[in-house]
Design a protein around this motif. Sequence first.
Motif, short mmCIF file in Angstrom:
data_model
loop_
_atom_site.label_atom_id
_atom_site.label_comp_id
_atom_site.label_asym_id
_atom_site.label_seq_id
_atom_site.Cartn_x
_atom_site.Cartn_y
_atom_site.Cartn_z
N VAL A 1 27.49 -17.33 7.79
CA VAL A 1 26.84 -16.14 8.51
C VAL A 1 26.55 -16.60 10.04
CG1 VAL A 1 26.21 -15.17 6.35
CG2 VAL A 1 24.68 -16.92 7.56
N VAL A 2 27.08 -17.96 10.29
CA VAL A 2 26.71 -18.51 11.93
C VAL A 2 27.37 -17.44 12.74
CG1 VAL A 2 26.85 -20.17 13.23
CG2 VAL A 2 26.45 -20.86 10.93
N ASN A 3 26.61 -17.41 13.73
CA ASN A 3 27.00 -16.40 14.95
C ASN A 3 26.65 -14.81 14.60
OD1 ASN A 3 27.32 -18.55 16.85
ND2 ASN A 3 29.51 -18.52 15.97
N LYS A 4 26.38 -14.66 13.33
CA LYS A 4 26.12 -13.16 13.16
C LYS A 4 24.68 -12.78 13.30
CE LYS A 4 29.48 -13.13 9.62
NZ LYS A 4 30.60 -11.94 10.22
N SER A 5 24.46 -11.66 13.50
CA SER A 5 23.13 -11.20 13.85
C SER A 5 22.19 -11.41 12.31
CB SER A 5 23.02 -9.48 14.19
OG SER A 5 23.42 -8.75 13.12
N VAL A 6 20.79 -11.46 12.46
CA VAL A 6 20.12 -11.84 11.47
C VAL A 6 20.26 -10.67 10.31
CG1 VAL A 6 17.91 -11.05 12.32
CG2 VAL A 6 17.93 -12.88 10.50
N TYR A 7 20.31 -9.56 10.74
CA TYR A 7 20.30 -8.62 9.69
C TYR A 7 21.81 -8.52 8.94
CZ TYR A 7 16.78 -6.99 13.10
OH TYR A 7 15.80 -6.97 13.87
N ASP A 8 22.81 -8.81 9.64
CA ASP A 8 24.07 -8.93 8.84
C ASP A 8 24.01 -10.02 7.99
OD1 ASP A 8 24.67 -6.50 10.03
OD2 ASP A 8 25.96 -7.77 11.70
N ALA A 9 23.34 -11.32 8.39
CA ALA A 9 23.41 -12.49 7.45
C ALA A 9 22.76 -12.26 6.34
CB ALA A 9 22.82 -13.60 8.27
N VAL A 10 21.54 -11.47 6.44
CA VAL A 10 20.65 -11.25 5.17
C VAL A 10 21.40 -10.36 4.22
CG1 VAL A 10 18.49 -10.20 4.34
CG2 VAL A 10 18.55 -11.71 6.52
N LYS A 11 22.01 -9.27 4.84
CA LYS A 11 22.71 -8.40 3.76
C LYS A 11 23.83 -9.11 3.04
CE LYS A 11 25.07 -3.62 3.76
NZ LYS A 11 26.12 -4.20 2.75
N ILE A 12 24.63 -10.08 3.86
CA ILE A 12 25.78 -10.81 3.01
C ILE A 12 25.23 -11.96 2.01
CG2 ILE A 12 27.36 -12.54 3.46
CD1 ILE A 12 27.98 -11.47 6.16
N LEU A 13 24.07 -12.25 2.34
CA LEU A 13 23.40 -13.41 1.22
C LEU A 13 23.01 -12.55 0.10
CD1 LEU A 13 21.60 -15.80 3.52
CD2 LEU A 13 23.86 -16.31 2.65
N GLU A 14 22.24 -11.48 0.32
CA GLU A 14 21.83 -10.68 -0.92
C GLU A 14 22.96 -10.23 -1.55
OE1 GLU A 14 19.63 -7.70 0.99
OE2 GLU A 14 17.73 -8.74 1.12
N ASP A 15 23.99 -9.66 -1.02
CA ASP A 15 25.10 -9.28 -2.00
C ASP A 15 25.88 -10.47 -2.51
OD1 ASP A 15 24.59 -6.61 -0.81
OD2 ASP A 15 26.14 -7.05 0.66
N THR A 16 25.75 -11.56 -2.21
CA THR A 16 26.34 -12.90 -2.74
C THR A 16 25.23 -13.28 -3.91
OG1 THR A 16 27.33 -13.48 -0.62
CG2 THR A 16 27.45 -14.95 -2.42
N GLY A 17 24.25 -12.82 -3.98
CA GLY A 17 23.10 -13.39 -4.86
C GLY A 17 22.15 -14.40 -4.49
N LEU A 18 22.11 -14.69 -3.18
CA LEU A 18 21.57 -15.88 -2.74
C LEU A 18 20.35 -15.32 -2.01
CD1 LEU A 18 24.37 -18.03 -1.11
CD2 LEU A 18 23.29 -18.52 -3.63
N ASP A 19 19.50 -16.43 -2.02
CA ASP A 19 18.15 -15.87 -1.40
C ASP A 19 18.21 -16.70 0.07
OD1 ASP A 19 15.73 -14.97 -0.83
OD2 ASP A 19 14.52 -16.13 -2.35
N TYR A 20 17.13 -16.34 0.82
CA TYR A 20 17.16 -16.80 2.46
C TYR A 20 15.77 -16.93 3.00
CZ TYR A 20 16.31 -11.81 3.09
OH TYR A 20 15.56 -10.45 3.16
N GLU A 21 15.75 -18.02 4.05
CA GLU A 21 14.59 -18.10 4.69
C GLU A 21 14.80 -18.28 6.00
OE1 GLU A 21 12.77 -21.89 3.46
OE2 GLU A 21 12.48 -20.87 1.37
N VAL A 22 14.15 -17.39 6.84
CA VAL A 22 14.47 -17.04 8.23
C VAL A 22 13.52 -17.81 9.19
CG1 VAL A 22 14.85 -15.49 10.23
CG2 VAL A 22 15.63 -14.97 7.99
N ASP A 23 14.16 -19.02 9.94
CA ASP A 23 13.05 -19.84 10.84
C ASP A 23 13.67 -19.29 12.26
OD1 ASP A 23 11.40 -21.16 11.93
OD2 ASP A 23 12.15 -23.20 11.37
N SER A 24 12.84 -19.29 13.20
CA SER A 24 13.39 -19.09 14.75
C SER A 24 13.22 -20.38 15.50
CB SER A 24 12.09 -18.16 15.50
OG SER A 24 10.99 -18.80 15.58
#
Length: 360
Positions: free
Chosen positions: A47-70
Amino acid sequence: MLKSLFNWRVLLNILLAIVVFVGLVWLTFRWLEYHTKHGQETPVPNVVNKSVYDAVKILEDTGLDYEVDSATYDPKYRPFQVLKMSPSAGSRVKDGRAIQLRVNPRTWAPVAIPDVINKYSGLAFQRINQVGLKIGDTIFEPSIQKDAILRVLFKGNAVKPGTLIPRFSTIDVVVGSGPMRNISIPNVVGLTVKEARGVIARSMFEVGLVEHEDGSKDESDIIYYQDPASGDVRDQGMQMDLWASKKTPAELNAKIEQLNSIYRMKVDTSLPPVRYEEVHNYPAPQEVAPVVPVPVHKTEPVKTEPKPAATKPAASTVEKPKPSTSSTGNANTGSNNKSATTNTPQQPAQKPKAKKVVVE
């Protein structure tokens, strides 16, 4: 001893203990496999170089959790763009594993406005540049604090030190240009002390001594005298002394006259005005008496002609006047010529100016 050890009951108990231990170990590993989902791994999507909104949706569909840091804002990338992820793309992780995402923020992190109020403008500008802010307009305002920062403006509004604004923002500063000259003193007699303070502040003066007649500090007392007087001119920042009382100014004529004798200087207009003349440091030039030209008689150059041997050299030749027709005139003329010839060296001032003397 050995017979009791190999008793069938003892052997049976040992066997049962071994069976129970092995069963517990097997059940423990089975429970761990079920709980940790052993053998069930999910590849991490990129999900590198993708927007954070698209990256979160992809990870949720894969069954993975996420943590966002600026991360630190980088203008080379888009706002909210994923710059880095951990674990990296392609790694196999358990379902529900949290993937850490480093995202480019929308803009620079905010910075606090430094405390530069009442500071020298040169040092204040350096401090503002060090924190990552830009200086826009420099507005000069009359003030007794010359070259000092009076206010900081952001988008036209005054802001206090410590206010957070985006980095690299442009701020305006108000700098003191020195006090104004010859400002008319306002009239505050008849006003309350509180009202007089406002009028004096708006006129760019300061309140000095405030003396209450009864010794109190009541702001509602009425001003019955002020110094300097209204109409006088002073420079900005000068202090105005006030005298206040609960009585009206009309009831305090005696006190006002006493204060006038102290603070109002009377000028005697009957005296002639004093004239001041400029005195030079260098001495005045001395007068030189005019030089009277002395008449100089021009003499002709001496002629050196050869003289005849029989002729006697004469010392001087005087042109004689023509003789008269009468005998008396001839006699007088001869005697006058003889005396003139004889007295010429002793009385040069009696020579006729029209005569010409040739010296040989």
